[in-house]
Design an enzyme around this catalytic site. Structure first.
Site, PDB file in Angstrom:
ATOM      1  N   GLU A 101      11.722   1.826  32.760  1.00 15.33           N
ATOM      2  CA  GLU A 101      11.649   0.049  31.488  1.00 15.33           C
ATOM      3  C   GLU A 101      12.098  -0.648  31.794  1.00 15.33           C
ATOM      4  O   GLU A 101      12.622  -1.288  33.245  1.00 15.33           O
ATOM      5  CB  GLU A 101      13.444   0.667  30.870  1.00 15.33           C
ATOM      6  CG  GLU A 101      12.304   1.633  29.615  1.00 15.33           C
ATOM      7  CD  GLU A 101      12.179   1.105  28.458  1.00 15.33           C
ATOM      8  OE1 GLU A 101      12.165  -0.525  28.664  1.00 15.33           O
ATOM      9  OE2 GLU A 101      12.444   1.032  27.308  1.00 15.33           O
ATOM     10  N   ASP A 102      11.369  -1.863  31.646  1.00 12.05           N
ATOM     11  CA  ASP A 102      11.595  -3.232  32.173  1.00 12.05           C
ATOM     12  C   ASP A 102      13.249  -3.920  31.779  1.00 12.05           C
ATOM     13  O   ASP A 102      13.653  -4.436  32.331  1.00 12.05           O
ATOM     14  CB  ASP A 102      10.927  -4.523  31.504  1.00 12.05           C
ATOM     15  CG  ASP A 102      10.578  -4.193  29.702  1.00 12.05           C
ATOM     16  OD1 ASP A 102      11.618  -3.590  28.672  1.00 12.05           O
ATOM     17  OD2 ASP A 102      10.035  -4.922  29.080  1.00 12.05           O
ATOM     18  N   ASP A 105      18.643  -2.632  26.992  1.00 12.53           N
ATOM     19  CA  ASP A 105      18.590  -3.556  25.309  1.00 12.53           C
ATOM     20  C   ASP A 105      19.995  -2.591  24.659  1.00 12.53           C
ATOM     21  O   ASP A 105      21.097  -2.529  24.921  1.00 12.53           O
ATOM     22  CB  ASP A 105      17.700  -4.335  24.685  1.00 12.53           C
ATOM     23  CG  ASP A 105      18.233  -5.246  23.639  1.00 12.53           C
ATOM     24  OD1 ASP A 105      19.153  -6.435  24.300  1.00 12.53           O
ATOM     25  OD2 ASP A 105      17.627  -5.655  22.898  1.00 12.53           O
ATOM     26  N   LYS A 133      21.325  -5.595  29.770  1.00  5.65           N
ATOM     27  CA  LYS A 133      21.917  -5.973  28.507  1.00  5.65           C
ATOM     28  C   LYS A 133      23.311  -4.885  28.203  1.00  5.65           C
ATOM     29  O   LYS A 133      22.553  -4.846  27.347  1.00  5.65           O
ATOM     30  CB  LYS A 133      20.834  -6.999  27.872  1.00  5.65           C
ATOM     31  CG  LYS A 133      20.053  -7.986  27.796  1.00  5.65           C
ATOM     32  CD  LYS A 133      19.854  -8.891  26.805  1.00  5.65           C
ATOM     33  CE  LYS A 133      18.565  -8.901  26.877  1.00  5.65           C
ATOM     34  NZ  LYS A 133      17.994  -9.391  25.566  1.00  5.65           N
ATOM     35  N   PHE A 154      17.455 -13.833  25.708  1.00  6.73           N
ATOM     36  CA  PHE A 154      16.457 -12.938  26.032  1.00  6.73           C
ATOM     37  C   PHE A 154      14.845 -13.727  27.161  1.00  6.73           C
ATOM     38  O   PHE A 154      15.180 -15.094  26.962  1.00  6.73           O
ATOM     39  CB  PHE A 154      15.081 -13.986  24.495  1.00  6.73           C
ATOM     40  CG  PHE A 154      14.847 -12.871  23.882  1.00  6.73           C
ATOM     41  CD1 PHE A 154      14.701 -12.041  23.427  1.00  6.73           C
ATOM     42  CD2 PHE A 154      13.284 -13.294  24.372  1.00  6.73           C
ATOM     43  CE1 PHE A 154      13.818 -10.701  22.815  1.00  6.73           C
ATOM     44  CE2 PHE A 154      11.780 -12.276  24.014  1.00  6.73           C
ATOM     45  CZ  PHE A 154      12.009 -11.197  23.154  1.00  6.73           C
ATOM     46  N   ASP A 161       7.955 -10.334  27.089  1.00  4.03           N
ATOM     47  CA  ASP A 161       7.258 -11.015  26.587  1.00  4.03           C
ATOM     48  C   ASP A 161       8.103 -11.750  25.292  1.00  4.03           C
ATOM     49  O   ASP A 161       9.111 -11.118  25.255  1.00  4.03           O
ATOM     50  CB  ASP A 161       6.158 -10.195  25.862  1.00  4.03           C
ATOM     51  CG  ASP A 161       6.574 -10.532  24.749  1.00  4.03           C
ATOM     52  OD1 ASP A 161       6.898  -9.205  24.809  1.00  4.03           O
ATOM     53  OD2 ASP A 161       5.543  -9.822  23.319  1.00  4.03           O
ATOM     54  N   ARG A 167       4.178 -12.828  29.805  1.00  7.54           N
ATOM     55  CA  ARG A 167       4.082 -11.705  30.383  1.00  7.54           C
ATOM     56  C   ARG A 167       3.602 -11.898  32.083  1.00  7.54           C
ATOM     57  O   ARG A 167       3.911 -11.119  33.374  1.00  7.54           O
ATOM     58  CB  ARG A 167       3.403 -10.452  30.310  1.00  7.54           C
ATOM     59  CG  ARG A 167       3.784  -9.766  28.692  1.00  7.54           C
ATOM     60  CD  ARG A 167       3.304  -8.926  28.353  1.00  7.54           C
ATOM     61  NE  ARG A 167       2.951  -7.820  26.807  1.00  7.54           N
ATOM     62  CZ  ARG A 167       4.262  -7.787  26.419  1.00  7.54           C
ATOM     63  NH1 ARG A 167       4.781  -7.747  27.323  1.00  7.54           N
ATOM     64  NH2 ARG A 167       4.424  -7.385  25.747  1.00  7.54           N
TER      65      ARG A 167
HETATM   66  P1  IMP Z   1      15.951  -1.337  23.347  1.00  6.89           P
HETATM   67  O1  IMP Z   1      17.495  -2.256  22.384  1.00  6.89           O
HETATM   68  O2  IMP Z   1      17.006  -0.815  24.714  1.00  6.89           O
HETATM   69  O3  IMP Z   1      15.880   0.111  22.942  1.00  6.89           O
HETATM   70  O4  IMP Z   1      15.059  -2.294  24.451  1.00  6.89           O
HETATM   71  C1  IMP Z   1      13.855  -1.661  23.502  1.00  6.89           C
HETATM   72  C2  IMP Z   1      12.863  -3.015  24.184  1.00  6.89           C
HETATM   73  O5  IMP Z   1      13.286  -3.700  23.893  1.00  6.89           O
HETATM   74  C3  IMP Z   1      12.945  -3.216  25.597  1.00  6.89           C
HETATM   75  O6  IMP Z   1      12.113  -2.321  26.340  1.00  6.89           O
HETATM   76  C4  IMP Z   1      11.708  -4.602  25.601  1.00  6.89           C
HETATM   77  O7  IMP Z   1      10.351  -4.304  26.098  1.00  6.89           O
HETATM   78  C5  IMP Z   1      12.288  -5.658  24.858  1.00  6.89           C
HETATM   79  N1  IMP Z   1      13.970  -6.715  24.828  1.00  6.89           N
HETATM   80  C6  IMP Z   1      14.691  -6.325  25.014  1.00  6.89           C
HETATM   81  N2  IMP Z   1      15.362  -7.143  24.987  1.00  6.89           N
HETATM   82  C7  IMP Z   1      14.770  -7.914  25.907  1.00  6.89           C
HETATM   83  C8  IMP Z   1      14.049  -9.215  26.414  1.00  6.89           C
HETATM   84  O8  IMP Z   1      15.121  -9.939  26.281  1.00  6.89           O
HETATM   85  N3  IMP Z   1      13.353 -10.388  26.318  1.00  6.89           N
HETATM   86  C9  IMP Z   1      11.994  -9.625  25.749  1.00  6.89           C
HETATM   87  N4  IMP Z   1      11.637  -8.566  25.704  1.00  6.89           N
HETATM   88  C10 IMP Z   1      13.248  -7.932  25.690  1.00  6.89           C
HETATM   89 MG    MG Z   2       9.716  -2.530  26.902  1.00  6.49          MG
END
Ligand code: IMP
Ligand code: MG
Length: 176
Positions: A101-102, A105, A133, A154, A161, A167
């Site tokens: 995963e990038d 969050d 995060k 963010f 992105d 990106r």
């Molecule tokens: P989750 O909230 O852990 O499910 O993360 C969902 C997705 O939100 C991540 O895989 C990212 O693609 C995107 N995301 C969350 N925070 C950021 C950010 O700060 N910048 C860009 N994409 C984000």
């Molecule tokens: Mg993602």
């Protein structure tokens, strides 16, 4: 060669720091998965740059696959529901699956993937997230490997992105 994309956005992580940390993560993974062939599953699109660098530093054999997840809602705010928009091509049954995963969050994406993947009986299931995060977490999940814990900002670049842009930035910056 042309110069890489420039940006005036404030810097969080320079490309050289990312490169060093990705190599460290790959060394740790190569040691932890010694004698095995991990199956890396990249979550599109954000993870593709990280995954491309990570696999080239691994010293164990690996296989790769990708899936695409969409969370409902737009921009920086997510409604919390997720769905798979591009499924896996390869079976994960009996495999040592490493989700790439990038950023971790709220944890909703990985929580959902854990549930869906468990039904396919992988031998093991772990997560490597370049960024974490922690303060934003809603679901009780954590990454097994984290590149950098970051504050609640963010971020863009290195695959991440904002509205599909940035990106291709070589470093990670944030939107003030
Ligand atoms: P989750 O909230 O852990 O499910 O993360 C969902 C997705 O939100 C991540 O895989 C990212 O693609 C995107 N995301 C969350 N925070 C950021 C950010 O700060 N910048 C860009 N994409 C984000
Ligand atoms: Mg993602």
């Amino acid at each position: 060669m042309n110069a890489p994309l420039r940006s005036d956005l404030p810097m969080l992580l320079e490309a050289s720091r990312i490169e060093t940390r990705v190599a460290e993560l790959a060394a740790q993974l190569s040691s932890d998965y010694a004698g095995r062939t991990p199956h890396l599953v990249g979550v599109l699109k954000g993870a593709w740059v990280f995954m491309a660098d990570l696999v080239r530093c691994l010293t164990v054999p690996c296989t790769v696959d990708f899936l695409s997840i969409q969370s409902y809602g737009s921009g920086a705010v997510s409604s919390g529901e997720v769905k798979i928009t591009k499924d896996l091509d390869l079976s994960i049954e009996g495999r040592d699956v490493l989700v790439v995963e990038d950023i971790l969050d709220t944890g909703r994406t990985f929580s959902y993937l854990q549930e869906v993947f468990a039904a396919h009986r992988p031998a093991s299931l772990r997560l490597v997230a370049l960024l974490d995060k922690q303060s934003r977490r809603v679901m009780p999940v954590q990454a097994d490997y984290v590149g950098f814990p970051i504050p609640d900002v963010f971020v863009v670049g290195y695959g991440l992105d904002f509205d599909q842009k940035y990106r291709n930035l070589p470093d990670i910056r944030y939107i003030p």
